[in-house]
Each structure stands twice: as C-alpha cells, then as structure tokens.
Scaffold this motif. Structure first.
Motif, PDB file in Angstrom:
ATOM      1  N   GLU A 180      -2.857 -11.383  -7.122  1.00 25.13           N
ATOM      2  CA  GLU A 180      -1.713 -12.005  -6.430  1.00 25.13           C
ATOM      3  C   GLU A 180      -1.526 -11.446  -5.015  1.00 25.13           C
ATOM      4  O   GLU A 180      -0.805 -12.035  -4.226  1.00 25.13           O
ATOM      5  CB  GLU A 180      -0.410 -11.768  -7.221  1.00 25.13           C
ATOM      6  CG  GLU A 180      -0.427 -12.258  -8.646  1.00 25.13           C
ATOM      7  CD  GLU A 180      -0.354 -13.777  -8.752  1.00 25.13           C
ATOM      8  OE1 GLU A 180      -0.278 -14.461  -7.711  1.00 25.13           O
ATOM      9  OE2 GLU A 180      -0.399 -14.265  -9.890  1.00 25.13           O
ATOM     10  N   LEU A 181      -2.149 -10.316  -4.719  1.00 29.15           N
ATOM     11  CA  LEU A 181      -1.962  -9.709  -3.394  1.00 29.15           C
ATOM     12  C   LEU A 181      -3.061 -10.208  -2.468  1.00 29.15           C
ATOM     13  O   LEU A 181      -3.952  -9.466  -2.073  1.00 29.15           O
ATOM     14  CB  LEU A 181      -1.982  -8.181  -3.500  1.00 29.15           C
ATOM     15  CG  LEU A 181      -1.004  -7.575  -4.516  1.00 29.15           C
ATOM     16  CD1 LEU A 181      -1.071  -6.058  -4.483  1.00 29.15           C
ATOM     17  CD2 LEU A 181       0.426  -8.044  -4.246  1.00 29.15           C
ATOM     18  N   TYR A 183      -4.191 -11.939   1.053  1.00 31.19           N
ATOM     19  CA  TYR A 183      -3.724 -12.098   2.440  1.00 31.19           C
ATOM     20  C   TYR A 183      -4.562 -13.104   3.207  1.00 31.19           C
ATOM     21  O   TYR A 183      -4.137 -13.598   4.235  1.00 31.19           O
ATOM     22  CB  TYR A 183      -3.722 -10.740   3.158  1.00 31.19           C
ATOM     23  CG  TYR A 183      -3.233  -9.629   2.259  1.00 31.19           C
ATOM     24  CD1 TYR A 183      -2.091  -9.826   1.472  1.00 31.19           C
ATOM     25  CD2 TYR A 183      -3.915  -8.423   2.142  1.00 31.19           C
ATOM     26  CE1 TYR A 183      -1.644  -8.844   0.603  1.00 31.19           C
ATOM     27  CE2 TYR A 183      -3.473  -7.438   1.279  1.00 31.19           C
ATOM     28  CZ  TYR A 183      -2.346  -7.664   0.514  1.00 31.19           C
ATOM     29  OH  TYR A 183      -1.921  -6.703  -0.356  1.00 31.19           O
ATOM     30  N   THR A 209       2.648  -6.317  -8.850  1.00 28.92           N
ATOM     31  CA  THR A 209       3.526  -7.398  -8.407  1.00 28.92           C
ATOM     32  C   THR A 209       4.984  -7.130  -8.736  1.00 28.92           C
ATOM     33  O   THR A 209       5.876  -7.785  -8.217  1.00 28.92           O
ATOM     34  CB  THR A 209       3.145  -8.722  -9.088  1.00 28.92           C
ATOM     35  OG1 THR A 209       3.063  -8.485 -10.493  1.00 28.92           O
ATOM     36  CG2 THR A 209       1.839  -9.263  -8.561  1.00 28.92           C
ATOM     37  N   ALA A 265       2.975 -10.753  -0.588  1.00 31.95           N
ATOM     38  CA  ALA A 265       1.727 -10.975   0.146  1.00 31.95           C
ATOM     39  C   ALA A 265       1.987 -10.892   1.647  1.00 31.95           C
ATOM     40  O   ALA A 265       1.208 -10.286   2.389  1.00 31.95           O
ATOM     41  CB  ALA A 265       1.126 -12.328  -0.233  1.00 31.95           C
ATOM     42  N   SER A 266       3.108 -11.459   2.070  1.00 26.71           N
ATOM     43  CA  SER A 266       3.391 -11.454   3.498  1.00 26.71           C
ATOM     44  C   SER A 266       3.694 -10.020   3.989  1.00 26.71           C
ATOM     45  O   SER A 266       3.193  -9.583   5.025  1.00 26.71           O
ATOM     46  CB  SER A 266       4.543 -12.431   3.727  1.00 26.71           C
ATOM     47  OG  SER A 266       5.311 -12.058   4.782  1.00 26.71           O
ATOM     48  N   ARG A 269       0.424  -8.126   3.982  1.00 26.03           N
ATOM     49  CA  ARG A 269      -0.483  -8.619   5.029  1.00 26.03           C
ATOM     50  C   ARG A 269      -0.109  -7.951   6.357  1.00 26.03           C
ATOM     51  O   ARG A 269      -0.970  -7.476   7.088  1.00 26.03           O
ATOM     52  CB  ARG A 269      -0.380 -10.141   5.148  1.00 26.03           C
ATOM     53  CG  ARG A 269      -1.359 -10.725   6.170  1.00 26.03           C
ATOM     54  CD  ARG A 269      -1.190 -12.233   6.346  1.00 26.03           C
ATOM     55  NE  ARG A 269      -1.426 -12.954   5.115  1.00 26.03           N
ATOM     56  CZ  ARG A 269      -0.475 -13.582   4.395  1.00 26.03           C
ATOM     57  NH1 ARG A 269       0.784 -13.568   4.813  1.00 26.03           N
ATOM     58  NH2 ARG A 269      -0.774 -14.223   3.293  1.00 26.03           N
ATOM     59  N   GLY A 294      -7.269  -8.785   0.659  1.00 25.03           N
ATOM     60  CA  GLY A 294      -6.159  -8.657  -0.275  1.00 25.03           C
ATOM     61  C   GLY A 294      -6.178  -7.261  -0.875  1.00 25.03           C
ATOM     62  O   GLY A 294      -6.968  -6.408  -0.467  1.00 25.03           O
TER      63      GLY A 294
END
Ligand SMILES: Cc1ncc(COP(=O)(O)O)c(C=O)c1O
Length: 378
Positions: A180-181, A183, A209, A265-266, A269, A294
């Motif tokens: 899920e991570l 970028y 997460t 994620a944002s 990133r 990621g």
C-alpha cells in the motif's frame, strides 16, 4: 512436501470444541474459559465477549474483509482460507515450521528481509537463489518494495517467478507488507495470483498502514497448505488478540480508510523526495542508490567496500542508527551496503543524521570521491 515435524501435527481437540461453544444454548464444560460476567469492560466500547478466547483463524468479520480485499487483487482467497496473524512475522515462523528441516533448500532474494533469514536459519534452511528452483522446497520473496532494497519486481519478473515455482513444484511464499505504500505507478499484482494449480502462501500486514503495536497481519494460502498452517497457529498462540482485531476492523471499515491510505502514500512520498535530496547532498559522492518506488527504505551501495558493521558503534555514539546492509545477505555479504529508513525521521533530523554518516564514511574511506558528485540512479 512438509517438514518431518509436521508428521506429528494434529488439530487441537480443544480448539475444535471451543469453536462451537458460542452457539446459543450451549452448555460448555470444555476449555478453561473465565466466566463471561467477570470479564473486564474496556472503556465501555468493547463488548465483553471480545475479552473471551476466540477462533484461531481470526474474527470472522475481519477475515471476510481481508478476503474481499485480496480477492480484488486477483488472489484465490475465500474467507475460509484467510487467517489473522499476530503480525506477519508470525506467518514466517509458521511457514518455516511447515517446510523447513535441517538442510531444506529455501530460495531467497539476496539481500532479503533479515528477520525471515533468521527464522529460516533457525529451522535449518540451506539458502539457494531464485533463478533455479529445481531443488527448493520454498521460495520466499518480498516482491513489492522489498526489505531491504525497496525494489519492486516487474510484471515479467513476477510472471517468470510464478512459472518457475509451478514448473518445479516449489511453494511460493509471498510476503507483502509494503504494497500500500506506493509512491510511483508500478505493477504490484501479487505473484500468488498467478499460482493457479500450485502451492502458495501470501501474507500482508496492518503494521505499516495502521499500527504495528497492535500486531495484526494476515495470510491466505492454497487449499493444500491452509489447514496445516491453522494447526500450527493453534499451537503457537491459540489466536491473535481479539481487541487488536476489532480495532483494525473498525479502522478499515471506517469511511476514511481509503483516504487514509492515500494520505500515507502522499506523506511518505514527500519524505522520500526530501530524503533523496539530502542523500544527494551528503552522500552523493560516496554511494549509489536507486530511488525506491514505494516502501520505507533506501538501499545504498558505497563506492568503497567498507564493512558498514564496523561503523555502527561510532554512528550510535554520535546519535545516528542505521542498518548495516551486510546483515541482509543469506550467504557471503556484499560489503559496503546500508539500509536507511526514510519514513521515521523528520527531515531536519535526517539532514543531521546523514551528515554524520557522510562524515563517518569519509573517515573510513578517505580516497572516496567527494564532495557532491551525484551518482544516484533514479
Ligand atoms: C518483509 C517483512 N515481512 C514481515 C515483517 C513483519 O511485520 P509485522 O510482523 O509487523 O506484520 C516486516 C517488518 O518490517 C517486513 O519488512
């Protein structure tokens, strides 16, 4: 296929009986269950029954939820074959118990997740590579933003690995806590989704997460493996914390869960991009790296083969911790490697810490090219 110890593995008769005691009207003289009326209430929001023993496979609602998400990824993961783990680290131990005897060949990436190597070694694994799987009983991979390298396997590499596992009858063990991570836009389709007709285990985690302290992960596996994994889980801890499972379930079913994932994620990133700048500034002339698409790590290759284990004490004395890369190799380590986590330290702290590392490296390899020669490959 299984390790020798599995010959003696049988389902726990107590667990089988306990699974029916919640039926309405059932009088249970089985099991050592505390009286329900004496169980603690917690903040008034947690039903007392969650304080009682529960099913080894996990809470049914959470299993269904995970099943739906995994099925959406293309996995053959009905809820009956989803098991909640006390952290995905537990899945590594269960898989190792299931397959590894002293001398069992286990194929791994090099480098790979240190704590998996430790478990596999403990059970006696002999490590091999992923190119030739003819002898390997198990192929363990972290294909999506792997630990320690941050690398994400391409669609072709994923397809190739699944084909090799199927051809040689090797069990694929896909460990996927970082998916899920993400970028950058890369293929992340689980390899296990391509394992139709073969044997496989796929596992994930809510640690990265949501909250690692809750210790909630999950696995799903092909039908030939799943029942044995459940029996092994029974003997390890009976079941994972029901309270933790409820907290995770409430979070994942909350309306803002997908927004939360996007926010993570944002955030990471941005952290990655800031870290990249700092790396170029401080270590550009001393090391090379590939920008991870990621996950949580940069993997550095120093221009000089200095054993980074020898730098750790001094780094810690100067207030900076890092992971020497040498620890992540199944065989002879590649010298001059380092794993740097970029998710935890705030940018100012990372700046200070990388300056210390650069200083240590210049002292350890005074003939390195510096300062500021930019050699990273992105
Ligand atoms: C590749 C990999 N697998 C498994 C784990 C264990 O995660 P947890 O037990 O917190 O789910 C980690 C933790 O860092 C990891 O990097």
């Amino acid at each position: 296929m299984f390790s020798q110890r599995i010959g003696g593995l049988a389902p726990s008769p107590i667990r089988a009986i306990l699974s029916v005691i919640d039926r309405p009207g059932m009088v249970s003289f089985a099991g050592g269950l505390p009286a329900t009326s004496l169980l603690p209430e917690w903040s008034g929001t947690v039903p007392a029954e969650l304080m009682q023993y529960g099913p080894s496979e996990g809470e049914p609602e959470l299993r269904k939820l995970v099943s739906r998400r995994l099925t959406d990824l293309g996995l053959d993961a009905p809820a009956e074959r989803v098991m909640v783990l006390s952290g995905s680290q537990q899945g590594i131990d269960l898989a190792a118990k299931l397959f590894i005897d002293p001398g069992t060949p286990v194929a791994v990436e090099s480098p790979t997740y240190l704590a998996a190597l430790q478990v596999f070694r403990f059970y006696g694994a002999r490590f091999t590579g992923l190119d030739d799987l003819s002898a390997a009983a198990l192929a363990y991979v972290v294909p999506t933003f792997g630990n320690p390298t941050g690398v994400c396997l391409t669609a072709d590499e994923r397809a190739g690995l699944a084909e090799r596992c199927l051809a040689s009858g090797t069990v694929l063990f896909e460990d996927d806590p970082y998916r899920e991570l993400a970028y950058d836009d890369v293929d992340r389709t689980p390899i296990a989704a391509r394992m139709t007709g073969g044997s496989w285990i796929y596992q994930g985690s809510f640690s990265k997460t949501f909250a690692p302290g809750l210790r909630v992960g999950f696995l799903t596996a092909s039908a030939d493996l799943y029942p044995s994994l459940v029996m092994l889980k029974q003997s390890v801890d009976l079941h994972s914390s029901r309270l933790s499972q409820r907290i995770v379930y409430d979070a994942v079913t909350a309306p803002d869960w997908d927004a939360r994932l996007a926010g993570l994620a944002s955030f990471y990133r941005n952290r990655r991009d800031d870290f990249e700048e700092l790396l170029r500034r401080h270590l550009g002339g001393l090391a090379s790296w590939t920008t991870p698409g990621g996950g949580l790590f940069y993997w550095l290759r120093l221009h000089r083969p200095v054993d980074t284990r020898s730098l750790l004490d001094e780094a810690i004395a100067r207030g900076v911790a890092f992971m020497p890369g040498e620890e992540f190799f199944p065989g002879d380590p590649e010298l001059g490697t380092m794993r740097l986590n970029f998710s935890h330290a705030a940018t100012d702290d990372a700046d200070r810490g990388l300056a210390v590392l650069a200083d240590l490296l210049r002292t350890a390899c005074p003939d390195s090219v510096y300062p500021l020669e930019f050699r990273s490959t992105t």
